[in-house]
Design an enzyme around this catalytic site. Structure first.
Site, PDB file in Angstrom:
ATOM      1  CB  CYS A  94       0.744 -15.490   1.610  1.00 35.29           C
ATOM      2  SG  CYS A  94       2.492 -16.185   1.008  1.00 35.29           S
TER       3      CYS A  94
HETATM    4  N1  LIG Z   1       4.946 -19.582  -0.314  1.00 39.24           N
HETATM    5  C1  LIG Z   1       4.116 -18.837  -0.813  1.00 39.24           C
HETATM    6  O1  LIG Z   1       2.930 -19.201  -1.379  1.00 39.24           O
HETATM    7  C2  LIG Z   1       4.655 -17.471  -1.205  1.00 39.24           C
HETATM    8  C3  LIG Z   1       3.879 -16.749  -2.388  1.00 39.24           C
HETATM    9  C4  LIG Z   1       4.469 -15.431  -2.545  1.00 39.24           C
HETATM   10  C5  LIG Z   1       5.176 -14.693  -1.720  1.00 39.24           C
HETATM   11  N2  LIG Z   1       5.642 -15.395  -0.696  1.00 39.24           N
HETATM   12  C6  LIG Z   1       6.812 -14.640   0.333  1.00 39.24           C
HETATM   13  O2  LIG Z   1       8.276 -15.276  -0.099  1.00 39.24           O
HETATM   14  C7  LIG Z   1       8.984 -15.191   0.974  1.00 39.24           C
HETATM   15  C8  LIG Z   1       9.497 -16.741   1.080  1.00 39.24           C
HETATM   16  O3  LIG Z   1       8.354 -17.365   1.520  1.00 39.24           O
HETATM   17  P1  LIG Z   1       8.812 -19.113   1.482  1.00 39.24           P
HETATM   18  O4  LIG Z   1       7.124 -19.566   1.213  1.00 39.24           O
HETATM   19  O5  LIG Z   1       9.502 -19.420   0.384  1.00 39.24           O
HETATM   20  O6  LIG Z   1       9.215 -19.462   2.680  1.00 39.24           O
HETATM   21  P2  LIG Z   1       9.706 -20.691   3.403  1.00 39.24           P
HETATM   22  O7  LIG Z   1       9.684 -20.506   4.867  1.00 39.24           O
HETATM   23  O8  LIG Z   1       9.255 -21.844   2.404  1.00 39.24           O
HETATM   24  O9  LIG Z   1      11.314 -20.870   3.025  1.00 39.24           O
HETATM   25  C9  LIG Z   1      12.199 -19.914   3.394  1.00 39.24           C
HETATM   26  C10 LIG Z   1      13.397 -20.443   3.688  1.00 39.24           C
HETATM   27  O10 LIG Z   1      14.606 -19.418   3.803  1.00 39.24           O
HETATM   28  C11 LIG Z   1      15.407 -19.824   4.670  1.00 39.24           C
HETATM   29  N3  LIG Z   1      16.003 -18.804   5.581  1.00 39.24           N
HETATM   30  C12 LIG Z   1      15.689 -18.174   6.374  1.00 39.24           C
HETATM   31  N4  LIG Z   1      16.279 -17.420   6.915  1.00 39.24           N
HETATM   32  C13 LIG Z   1      17.677 -17.314   6.279  1.00 39.24           C
HETATM   33  C14 LIG Z   1      18.655 -16.619   5.908  1.00 39.24           C
HETATM   34  N5  LIG Z   1      18.915 -15.442   6.594  1.00 39.24           N
HETATM   35  N6  LIG Z   1      19.480 -16.925   5.037  1.00 39.24           N
HETATM   36  C15 LIG Z   1      19.410 -17.930   4.173  1.00 39.24           C
HETATM   37  N7  LIG Z   1      18.166 -18.749   4.279  1.00 39.24           N
HETATM   38  C16 LIG Z   1      17.433 -18.349   5.234  1.00 39.24           C
HETATM   39  C17 LIG Z   1      14.523 -20.952   5.368  1.00 39.24           C
HETATM   40  O11 LIG Z   1      15.603 -21.938   6.022  1.00 39.24           O
HETATM   41  C18 LIG Z   1      13.814 -21.461   4.409  1.00 39.24           C
HETATM   42  O12 LIG Z   1      14.155 -22.849   3.681  1.00 39.24           O
HETATM   43  C19 LIG Z   1       8.151 -14.700   2.108  1.00 39.24           C
HETATM   44  O13 LIG Z   1       8.207 -13.314   2.168  1.00 39.24           O
HETATM   45  C20 LIG Z   1       6.578 -15.075   1.620  1.00 39.24           C
HETATM   46  O14 LIG Z   1       5.905 -14.217   2.158  1.00 39.24           O
HETATM   47  C21 LIG Z   1       5.494 -16.758  -0.298  1.00 39.24           C
END
Ligand SMILES: NC(=O)c1ccc[n+]([C@@H]2O[C@H](COP(=O)([O-])OP(=O)(O)OC[C@H]3O[C@@H](n4cnc5c(N)ncnc54)[C@H](O)[C@@H]3O)[C@@H](O)[C@H]2O)c1
Length: 439
Positions: free
Chosen positions: A282
């Protein structure tokens, strides 16, 4: 349980509890670090949930429980899977059966720090394609200002939907801090911006299940920029903390002592500590979703730009300092034996994505050093340039020319550091080391 405040959401407040669990099925697209706890929270609030992910590997890991979760979330996952109220599928067609859709797919940057929008395009495209009247679609991925409008509102309108009447669209950025038992998801307020007031009200009914309270802003764009402001604020302050650590080193004082002393001021100061670099997917990433469109629009952002250069360069600076220290003792880069302590992206987590420690390790390896690592939470890791490595379980400090401390996990012991001769402590916090070197 949850409360909504601010005028735009007042109508939603009365509609929040209990959720209409008999009718509302929520589909979560992207079952990663955000999507999985979100699905569990929704399921706990009584919503039947369909977790959709394109990765069968990720879905299998969730089914088997082999996923990074807070201890308290593990029984929730077991119960969710057992109860049948959490379905898992890679079939995007499942979206059509949902009453609400939450999009939580990754928004990374590429090697040149350009936003990589492929996942958010694909997921929003799928949500639009399978949308049906009556649905509420909430984008939660951190992204550039205007994404909700461009990828959801406009294409849904082109499909013939009237936004705010027969379909509802909102942006509600996620604030989850994975691995943080103190600030678990449900204890943190959420910001939400609807495409219309009716959209905000509809989205509030779903998002309230994952937050302590909601703060509704005037538009999706306001909510998108809020998230970018939060994380850019942190990136800029962490770059500043490293700069002040160098100043403290120049004056021969302890930078952590200075931060803690400054923190006694009850207003106008927020503690940020120096470190080996900014980790996670992030803080080192999100500011580029702010900067890229501003650059295109000719809006100067010199403070953020230079902070991000400092953030990106920090791990290399630590690695170069490490090899300068060994070189001072006549040890060539090639063959310098370096133990890196901690490869997680931050203390207390098993996650090493976007870990500055791995960048340090990669640079050391590329310069020829023999890099080993110790991390009690991460038994194996791929170090760029050095292949798959296993954590040295009980390191003998005498085996290394230098110990570089990048991350120390709470409730783990690092007694071996006391025997180390030369220590470069990028956390500025560990005792130990006969010769302790400043960055
Ligand atoms: N992890 C954090 O600490 C956090 C905190 C706040 C916000 N965010 C934001 O949340 C969002 C998600 O982050 P995350 O950490 O959960 O990501 P992540 O990489 O852990 O998980 C994302 C999931 O989405 C799946 N994916 C990708 N493309 C896809 C599609 N087209 N259809 C269905 N599934 C799909 C992937 O296989 C993966 O399992 C990002 O924008 C991130 O910046 C993350």
């Amino acid at each position: 349980m949850s409360a909504v405040y601010n005028d735009a959401a007042s109508a939603a407040a009365s509609a929040l509890a209990p959720p209409a669990s008999d009718v509302a099925t929520v589909a979560v697209i992207g079952m990663g670090y955000v999507g999985l706890p979100t699905a569990l929270a929704l399921r706990d609030a009584g919503f039947p949930v369909v977790g959709i992910d394109i990765s069968e590997q990720r879905l299998d890991a969730i089914r088997s429980g082999a996923v990074d979760l807070l201890d308290r979330d593990r029984p929730r996952l077991t119960e969710a899977l057992r109860s049948g109220l959490l379905d898992l599928t890679s079939e995007l067609r499942a979206l059509a059966a949902a009453d609400a859709v939450i999009i939580a797919v990754p928004t990374p940057v590429d090697d040149d720090f350009a936003p990589d929008l492929r996942a958010v395009h694909a997921a929003c495209g799928a949500a639009v394609m399978h949308a049906r009247a009556g649905q509420t679609i909430v984008l939660t991925s951190t992204t550039y200002v205007g994404t909700t409008q461009e990828l959801l509102v406009e294409p849904l309108t082109e499909r013939g939907f009237t936004i705010g009447e027969d379909i509802h669209v909102a942006f509600a950025p996620e604030r989850i801090n994975p691995g943080d038992a103190l600030w678990e998801q449900a204890t943190v307020p959420r910001v939400l911006g609807g495409a219309t007031q009716a959209c905000a009200e509809a989205a509030a009914q779903i998002v309230a299940a994952t937050a302590s309270k909601l703060h509704v802003v005037s538009s999706p764009e306001a909510a998108e920029l809020t998230k970018l402001q939060e994380n850019t604020f942190r990136a800029v302050n962490l770059a500043f903390a490293n700069e002040m650590a160098a100043a403290a080193g120049f004056y021969g004082v302890d930078p952590v002592e200075i931060v803690e002393a400054a923190s006694t001021k009850p207003y106008g100061y927020l503690a940020h500590y120096p470190g080996p670099g900014v980790g996670g997917h992030c803080i080192p990433v999100d500011p580029y979703y702010l900067l890229a469109p501003l650059r295109d629009g000719g809006v100067p952002s010199p403070v953020t730009e230079s902070a991000m250069v400092a953030v990106a360069g920090r791990p290399a600076a630590v690695a170069d300092r490490a090899l300068a220290l060994t070189a001072e003792r006549g040890i060539a880069d090639a063959g310098a034996r370096i133990l890196l302590v901690g490869v997680a992206y931050k203390p207390g987590v098993e996650d090493h994505r976007e870990s500055p420690a791995l960048r340090i390790a990669g640079r050391l390896a590329r310069r020829g050093a023999q890099v080993s690592y110790h991390d009690p939470l991460i038994p194996t890791v791929d170090i760029p340039g050095a292949g798959t490595q296993h954590s040295v379980v009980a390191p003998d400090a005498a085996d290394y020319d230098l110990v570089v401390v990048a991350v120390v996990h709470p409730e783990h012991h690092y007694a071996f550091l006391a025997d180390a001769e030369h220590v470069l402590d990028a956390t500025y916090r560990t005792p130990g080391g006969q010769f302790r070197h400043a960055l």
